[in-house]
Design a protein around this motif. Structure first.
Motif, mmCIF file in Angstrom:
data_model
loop_
_atom_site.group_PDB
_atom_site.id
_atom_site.type_symbol
_atom_site.label_atom_id
_atom_site.label_comp_id
_atom_site.label_asym_id
_atom_site.label_seq_id
_atom_site.Cartn_x
_atom_site.Cartn_y
_atom_site.Cartn_z
ATOM 1 N N SER A 1 -8.062 11.050 5.628
ATOM 2 C CA SER A 1 -7.441 9.727 5.683
ATOM 3 C C SER A 1 -5.955 9.838 5.398
ATOM 4 N N ALA A 2 -5.206 8.850 5.867
ATOM 5 C CA ALA A 2 -3.761 8.854 5.650
ATOM 6 C C ALA A 2 -3.434 8.746 4.173
ATOM 7 N N GLU A 3 -4.252 7.979 3.409
ATOM 8 C CA GLU A 3 -3.995 7.864 1.977
ATOM 9 C C GLU A 3 -4.079 9.216 1.289
ATOM 10 N N GLU A 4 -5.081 10.022 1.671
ATOM 11 C CA GLU A 4 -5.242 11.344 1.071
ATOM 12 C C GLU A 4 -4.061 12.239 1.411
ATOM 13 N N ILE B 1 12.265 6.772 -4.447
ATOM 14 C CA ILE B 1 12.389 5.659 -3.507
ATOM 15 C C ILE B 1 11.787 4.403 -4.118
ATOM 16 N N PRO B 2 12.473 3.267 -4.119
ATOM 17 C CA PRO B 2 11.959 2.064 -4.770
ATOM 18 C C PRO B 2 10.755 1.475 -4.078
ATOM 19 N N ALA B 3 10.753 1.484 -2.750
ATOM 20 C CA ALA B 3 9.618 0.991 -1.964
ATOM 21 C C ALA B 3 9.256 -0.447 -2.258
ATOM 22 N N GLN C 1 0.821 -1.208 0.000
ATOM 23 C CA GLN C 1 0.000 0.000 0.000
ATOM 24 C C GLN C 1 0.858 1.262 0.000
ATOM 25 N N LEU C 2 1.918 1.250 0.795
ATOM 26 C CA LEU C 2 2.775 2.428 0.888
ATOM 27 C C LEU C 2 3.525 2.701 -0.411
ATOM 28 N N GLU C 3 3.928 1.633 -1.098
ATOM 29 C CA GLU C 3 4.709 1.841 -2.314
ATOM 30 C C GLU C 3 3.870 2.494 -3.410
ATOM 31 N N ASP C 4 2.545 2.374 -3.323
ATOM 32 C CA ASP C 4 1.690 3.061 -4.287
ATOM 33 C C ASP C 4 1.828 4.572 -4.174
ATOM 34 N N TYR C 5 2.293 5.048 -3.015
ATOM 35 C CA TYR C 5 2.464 6.477 -2.788
ATOM 36 C C TYR C 5 3.938 6.868 -2.726
#
Length: 227
Positions: free
Chosen positions: A171-174, A195-197, A73-77
Motif C-alpha cells: 500500500s502507498a501508506e506502507e 515539511i509542515p504539511a 492523510q499525507l501530513e501524517d507521513y
C-alpha cells in the motif's frame, strides 16, 4: 528519508487517495522524495460560451473536501500537498524549478481518457520524464494476460482469466511510512528538513509552490471553493 535522494513530482488528477495510490508507491520504491501536486486547469475555471464553468459549485466543494482529507492523510507521513491553478505545463514547470535547477525532474501521473486530457498528456510528455499509471482501473491493462480487445464482456469470465495472475501490491501508506518525513520545498530552491504539511498553496505562482505561511490548508481551499 535521506536528503540526498532526488525529488520527484506526483501529479494527481482524479485519483485523490492514498491507500492504494500507485504513483506514490512507485515514487517511494524508486528512491525519490515526493512532492504531491494537484492542478486545476485553466479550462475548468473559465466559463464556456454558454456561461457555464466546468468546475461548478458542487463539484468544487467535493474537490475541496477531497483535497483537505488527502492533505490530512499525507501530513501524517510528513508529505506536503500543493494546490495550484492555471496552465498545467506552466504550473508543473514552476514546481520543478522551485525544487531544483540542477536535475531533470521525474514525474508520476495517472492517465485520463478524455480527448482534452490526452492532449495535455501529450504536452506533458514533451516537457517531463513521465511514468504513467492507470490508477482509476482495477487492473492495469499492461498486466492483463490477454489483449484488451479480447476482454470478456461478462465479469465472471474476466475474473476467471485474471485472478490467478493478481498480486497484492504494497500500500502507498506502507511505502510512505518507511521513508517519511519529506523535506520542505521553498520557492527559491532551498530545502529545509521538516515539511509542515499543514498548508495548501492556492496561487498559481512560483513563489507559492511552497506552503503558504498565513493560512491553513483547510482555510485556503475552503476560501477558493466558496469564491
Amino acid at each position: 528519508m535521506s536528503t540526498h535522494l532526488p525529488w520527484a513530482i506526483i501529479w494527481l488528477r482524479h485519483s485523490l487517495r492514498l491507500h492504494d495510490n500507485p504513483m506514490i508507491q512507485r515514487c517511494i520504491q524508486e528512491g525519490y522524495r515526493p512532492v504531491v501536486v494537484y492542478i486545476t486547469p485553466s479550462r475548468e475555471l473559465e466559463a464556456d460560451r454558454w456561461g457555464f464553468s466546468p468546475l461548478g459549485p458542487h463539484r468544487k466543494r467535493f474537490l475541496r473536501e477531497s483535497l483537505v482529507d488527502l492533505r490530512s492523510q499525507l501530513e501524517d507521513y510528513g508529505v506536503n500537498l500543493l494546490y495550484l491553478e492555471g496552465d498545467v505545463i506552466e504550473q508543473l514547470s514552476l514546481v520543478s524549478t522551485s525544487i531544483t535547477l540542477t536535475q531533470s525532474i521525474k514525474l508520476y501521473a495517472d492517465r485520463e481518457y478524455a480527448y482534452l486530457d490526452q492532449k495535455v498528456e501529450s504536452e506533458v510528455e514533451k516537457a517531463f520524464d513521465v511514468t504513467w499509471f492507470h490508477a482509476q482501473l482495477l487492473t492495469n491493462p499492461d498486466d492483463l494476460p490477454f489483449s484488451v480487445t479480447a476482454t470478456p464482456h461478462i465479469f465472471t469470465k474476466f475474473r476467471g482469466k485474471i485472478e490467478k495472475y493478481v498480486t497484492i501490491e504494497t500500500s502507498a501508506e506502507e511505502a510512505v511510512a518507511e521513508d517519511a518525513p519529506v523535506e520542505e520545498v521553498s520557492a527559491d530552491g532551498s530545502v529545509s528538513k521538516d515539511i509542515p504539511a499543514d498548508e495548501l498553496s492556492t496561487e498559481a505562482s512560483a513563489a507559492e509552490a511552497a506552503p503558504a505561511e498565513d493560512a491553513s490548508a483547510r482555510e485556503t481551499v475552503e476560501e477558493k471553493a466558496d469564491s
